[in-house]
Design a protein around this motif. Structure first.
Motif, PDB file in Angstrom:
ATOM      1  N   ASP A 157       0.747  -1.323   0.028  1.00  0.00           N
ATOM      2  CA  ASP A 157      -0.151   0.232   0.092  1.00  0.00           C
ATOM      3  C   ASP A 157       0.832   1.061  -0.094  1.00  0.00           C
ATOM      4  O   ASP A 157       0.502   2.249  -0.460  1.00  0.00           O
ATOM      5  N   VAL A 158       1.873   1.179   0.750  1.00  0.00           N
ATOM      6  CA  VAL A 158       2.919   2.700   0.867  1.00  0.00           C
ATOM      7  C   VAL A 158       3.425   2.542  -0.730  1.00  0.00           C
ATOM      8  O   VAL A 158       3.376   3.817  -1.121  1.00  0.00           O
ATOM      9  N   LEU A 159       3.834   1.525  -1.258  1.00  0.00           N
ATOM     10  CA  LEU A 159       4.453   1.732  -2.668  1.00  0.00           C
ATOM     11  C   LEU A 159       3.488   2.344  -3.817  1.00  0.00           C
ATOM     12  O   LEU A 159       3.675   3.244  -4.202  1.00  0.00           O
ATOM     13  N   SER A 160       2.132   1.680  -3.458  1.00  0.00           N
ATOM     14  CA  SER A 160       1.146   2.330  -4.311  1.00  0.00           C
ATOM     15  C   SER A 160       0.579   3.418  -4.231  1.00  0.00           C
ATOM     16  O   SER A 160       0.447   4.529  -4.981  1.00  0.00           O
ATOM     17  N   VAL A 164       2.537   6.271  -3.124  1.00  0.00           N
ATOM     18  CA  VAL A 164       3.597   7.164  -3.520  1.00  0.00           C
ATOM     19  C   VAL A 164       3.824   6.614  -4.751  1.00  0.00           C
ATOM     20  O   VAL A 164       5.031   7.330  -5.508  1.00  0.00           O
ATOM     21  N   GLU A 165       3.219   6.020  -5.565  1.00  0.00           N
ATOM     22  CA  GLU A 165       3.239   5.748  -6.949  1.00  0.00           C
ATOM     23  C   GLU A 165       4.608   5.155  -7.470  1.00  0.00           C
ATOM     24  O   GLU A 165       5.389   5.526  -8.310  1.00  0.00           O
ATOM     25  N   VAL A 166       5.054   4.021  -6.603  1.00  0.00           N
ATOM     26  CA  VAL A 166       6.087   3.404  -6.828  1.00  0.00           C
ATOM     27  C   VAL A 166       5.770   2.071  -7.197  1.00  0.00           C
ATOM     28  O   VAL A 166       4.967   1.299  -6.465  1.00  0.00           O
ATOM     29  N   THR A 167       5.976   1.260  -8.369  1.00  0.00           N
ATOM     30  CA  THR A 167       5.377   0.129  -8.674  1.00  0.00           C
ATOM     31  C   THR A 167       6.579  -1.178  -8.542  1.00  0.00           C
ATOM     32  O   THR A 167       8.010  -1.001  -8.725  1.00  0.00           O
TER      33      THR A 167
END
Length: 290
Positions: free
Chosen positions: A100-103, A105-108
């Motif tokens: 969820d953190v990656l999503s 802050v728009e990191v895939t």
């Protein structure tokens, strides 16, 4: 999922430090194999190493009659089984939280690698795609964490040839009462209550709980009942996996299944279907919960 502005800012600060550490870690340990040489695999289920040994995640290698066991911890085993069943905990667990953190802050998370085995320890790596960076960021990881995260985030899993060869020597036991996935089809045992509730035929087989990829595109839906794989009857989820992996190299798997009162036949490639993230279902009302 979009996080509120404050939390996005806070997550960005945390992730910025993570990426800096990840870049340092990648510099300290490069991938032990070239990405193009690695084999994409599909998470099948969780089993045990030997009799009563530690848990292993079983990875299906396409075009091979092998299932590859990788040692994992009990927490990761539980997370993987929940993910295969399409479930999420009421509150985010570690792998869900990081996803969820990656999503937010728009990191895939694009890929994870299991690229080496050193002193009987498997080594893994995350491949992150960050906006504004041309090159992906590689972060050293335990394979068990990486595999669980990949399942929830919908990332592909790639294993180095030397790891595949070493893992083939590990003896494992499958668990007949657990969910199993292969070819983008997740199956479970069909007990008497499910048979009655779904009106399933009085025949041996396994119940489909989820589909994606070519199986879903061909019309197979949750609630279908698989009667045969390559002309053989799967009596347990593990036997379904074994019949799929026994598909002759270069041939499609042939399935016969019951759905909505009718029998259907379907041929599917044994290639790994495109991964799919486990969706998060947010409760309509939030109470006071830990």
């Amino acid at each position: 999922m979009r996080l509120p502005l404050f939390w996005r800012y806070l997550a960005s600060l945390c992730l910025g430090g993570l990426l800096l550490l990840g870049a340092h870690a990648a510099g300290a340990r490069e991938l032990a194999a070239e990405p193009e040489d690695m084999v994409e695999v599909e998470i099948a289920t969780v089993g045990m190493a030997g009799f009563g040994g530690p848990p292993v995640v079983l990875l299906r290698e396409p075009g091979s009659q092998d299932v590859i066991p990788i040692f994992i911890g009990p927490n990761e085993a539980g997370a993987i089984l929940r993910g295969l069943g399409g479930e999420r905990a009421p509150r985010p667990m570690t792998h869900e939280l990081l996803g969820d953190v990656l999503s937010g802050v728009e990191v895939t998370l694009e890929r994870i690698y299991v690229d080496a085995i050193v002193d009987n320890t498997f080594l893994g790596m995350l491949e992150l795609r960050v906006q504004g960076r041309e090159e992906p960021v590689l972060i050293d990881s335990r394979p068990s964490d990486a595999i669980a995260l990949a399942l929830y985030a919908g990332a592909s899993i790639h294993v180095a040839p030397q790891v595949l060869e070493a893992a083939r020597q590990i003896e494992y036991e499958g668990l007949d009462d657990q969910v199993v996935a292969a070819l983008g089809i997740t199956v479970t045992p069909a007990d008497d209550d499910l048979r009655e509730a779904l009106g399933l035929p009085d025949r041996e087989g396994v119940l489909v709980s989820d589909t994606h990829g070519p199986a879903a595109e061909a019309g197979m839906e949750p609630g279908a009942f698989i009667l045969e794989v390559n002309g053989e009857v799967p009596t347990t989820p593990m036997q379904f996996l074994e019949l799929v992996r026994d598909t002759p190299r270069g041939e499609d798997a042939r399935l016969r299944y019951w759905q909505a009162g009718e029998e259907h036949e379907l041929e599917l490639s044994t290639d790994v279907p495109t991964p799919r993230a486990v969706p998060r279902e947010r409760p309509e009302e939030l109470g006071i919960q830990a």
